[in-house]
Design an enzyme around this catalytic site. Structure first.
Site, PDB file in Angstrom:
ATOM      1  N   SER A 126     -10.038   0.437  29.232  1.00  0.00           N
ATOM      2  CA  SER A 126     -11.113   1.237  29.759  1.00  0.00           C
ATOM      3  C   SER A 126     -11.197   1.046  31.448  1.00  0.00           C
ATOM      4  O   SER A 126     -10.696   0.139  31.755  1.00  0.00           O
ATOM      5  CB  SER A 126     -12.355   1.045  28.955  1.00  0.00           C
ATOM      6  OG  SER A 126     -13.546   1.590  29.482  1.00  0.00           O
ATOM      7  N   TYR A 139     -18.502  -5.417  26.562  1.00  0.00           N
ATOM      8  CA  TYR A 139     -17.607  -4.402  26.366  1.00  0.00           C
ATOM      9  C   TYR A 139     -16.658  -4.439  27.566  1.00  0.00           C
ATOM     10  O   TYR A 139     -15.052  -4.407  27.473  1.00  0.00           O
ATOM     11  CB  TYR A 139     -17.983  -3.062  26.358  1.00  0.00           C
ATOM     12  CG  TYR A 139     -17.104  -1.786  25.979  1.00  0.00           C
ATOM     13  CD1 TYR A 139     -16.501  -1.748  25.011  1.00  0.00           C
ATOM     14  CD2 TYR A 139     -16.751  -0.965  27.197  1.00  0.00           C
ATOM     15  CE1 TYR A 139     -15.421  -0.703  24.766  1.00  0.00           C
ATOM     16  CE2 TYR A 139     -15.659   0.002  26.951  1.00  0.00           C
ATOM     17  CZ  TYR A 139     -15.137  -0.010  25.808  1.00  0.00           C
ATOM     18  OH  TYR A 139     -14.294   1.085  25.634  1.00  0.00           O
ATOM     19  N   LYS A 143     -12.602  -5.620  28.051  1.00  0.00           N
ATOM     20  CA  LYS A 143     -11.439  -4.757  28.390  1.00  0.00           C
ATOM     21  C   LYS A 143     -10.844  -5.238  29.776  1.00  0.00           C
ATOM     22  O   LYS A 143      -9.450  -5.031  29.869  1.00  0.00           O
ATOM     23  CB  LYS A 143     -11.921  -3.355  28.867  1.00  0.00           C
ATOM     24  CG  LYS A 143     -12.574  -2.616  27.599  1.00  0.00           C
ATOM     25  CD  LYS A 143     -11.640  -2.586  26.684  1.00  0.00           C
ATOM     26  CE  LYS A 143     -11.872  -1.588  25.437  1.00  0.00           C
ATOM     27  NZ  LYS A 143     -11.005  -1.331  24.265  1.00  0.00           N
ATOM     28  N   THR A 174     -15.247  11.100  22.809  1.00  0.00           N
ATOM     29  CA  THR A 174     -15.105  10.571  21.521  1.00  0.00           C
ATOM     30  C   THR A 174     -16.664  10.287  21.119  1.00  0.00           C
ATOM     31  O   THR A 174     -17.468  10.217  21.674  1.00  0.00           O
ATOM     32  CB  THR A 174     -14.354   9.389  21.695  1.00  0.00           C
ATOM     33  OG1 THR A 174     -15.093   8.374  22.444  1.00  0.00           O
ATOM     34  CG2 THR A 174     -13.084   9.630  22.149  1.00  0.00           C
TER      35      THR A 174
END
Length: 258
Positions: A126, A139, A143, A174
């Site tokens: 990401s 997160y 990543k 998404t």
């Protein structure tokens, strides 16, 4: 690399970027096998569970053949300030996003090495693997780890003609980004700071994945697939706006008053 006839494991393959990758891999002549916990995957599996991954790779070989391609897209998002972060949520983000990626690499690499066909793996990272946004400590850390895991795996698996790279999607339409897209002004702000002027789609990212998977002389790299969004910081954007204001509308540089 010719993808024709190669079996490809796609974790998180029942939705979003994973599902788009399954579609594009099939169009490219590969045999994609979706692994996921939700939706309607080919194989239901929790990629953070070593025994489940072992069973999934066995089933994949039996039903589809030995995989030599991997798209590791499974991930769990979570938003929280560090001081408020729930430890169980933190562990789950890491379990799926790091341990799950490692287990997937391990399983597919073993079959590819046994088959001796080489391979190509693309790990889904990401922009947050290189940027530092509030509320995304778990997160973003995962990543960033995925980025470096791709580099180390490329070093270790290169002798078996297996390439490993990572793709860093920027803002993409998404389900994971659905709530953000509803924030007033969010889309407009992303479009303003993105050189290509729009938010990405799952197909955009899948196209990047498949092209990188084909590229036979690229390994150990992290490619940002984001329309250029990661090239601009708010500070730099503000500075540019200020410079444009300082310059005349015709592009001439304004002179300071005496």
């Amino acid at each position: 690399m010719d993808l024709q006839g190669r079996v490809a494991v796609v974790t998180g393959g029942a939705s979003g970027i994973g599902a788009a990758s399954v579609e594009l891999l099939r169009e490219s002549g590969a045999v994609p096998v979706s692994w996921d916990l939700g939706g309607s995957p080919d194989i239901h599996v929790d990629v953070s569970d070593a025994a489940a991954v072992g069973a999934a790779i066995t089933e994949t070989v039996e039903r589809f053949g030995r995989p030599s391609l991997l798209v590791a897209a499974a991930a769990v998002p979570h938003r929280s300030l560090i001081i408020d972060h729930d430890v169980e949520a933190w562990d789950r983000v890491f379990a799926v996003g790091m341990r799950g990626v490692m287990l997937s690499i391990q399983a597919v690499a073993r079959t590819a090495i046994e088959e001796g066909t080489g391979g190509s793996f693309v790990l889904i990272s990401s922009n947050n693997g290189i940027l530092a946004d509030r509320y995304l400590s778990a997160y973003s850390s995962v990543k960033a780890g995925v980025n470096h895991l791709a580099r180390v795996a490329a070093r270790e698996l290169g002798e078996h003609d297996i390439r490993v790279n990572a793709i860093g999607p920027g803002p993409t339409e998404t389900q994971m980004l659905a709530k953000n897209l509803q924030i007033p002004g969010y889309v407009e702000k992303i479009e303003q700071v993105t050189p290509l002027g729009r938010i990405g789609t799952s197909h955009d990212i899948a196209d990047s994945i498949v092209n990188l998977m084909r590229a036979g002389w690229i390994t150990g790299q992290v490619v940002q697939s984001d329309g250029g969004a990661s090239l601009t910081t708010p500070r730099g954007d503000s500075r540019s706006a200020g410079q444009a204001t300082a310059n005349g509308s015709d592009g001439s540089v304004a002179q300071p008053h005496a």
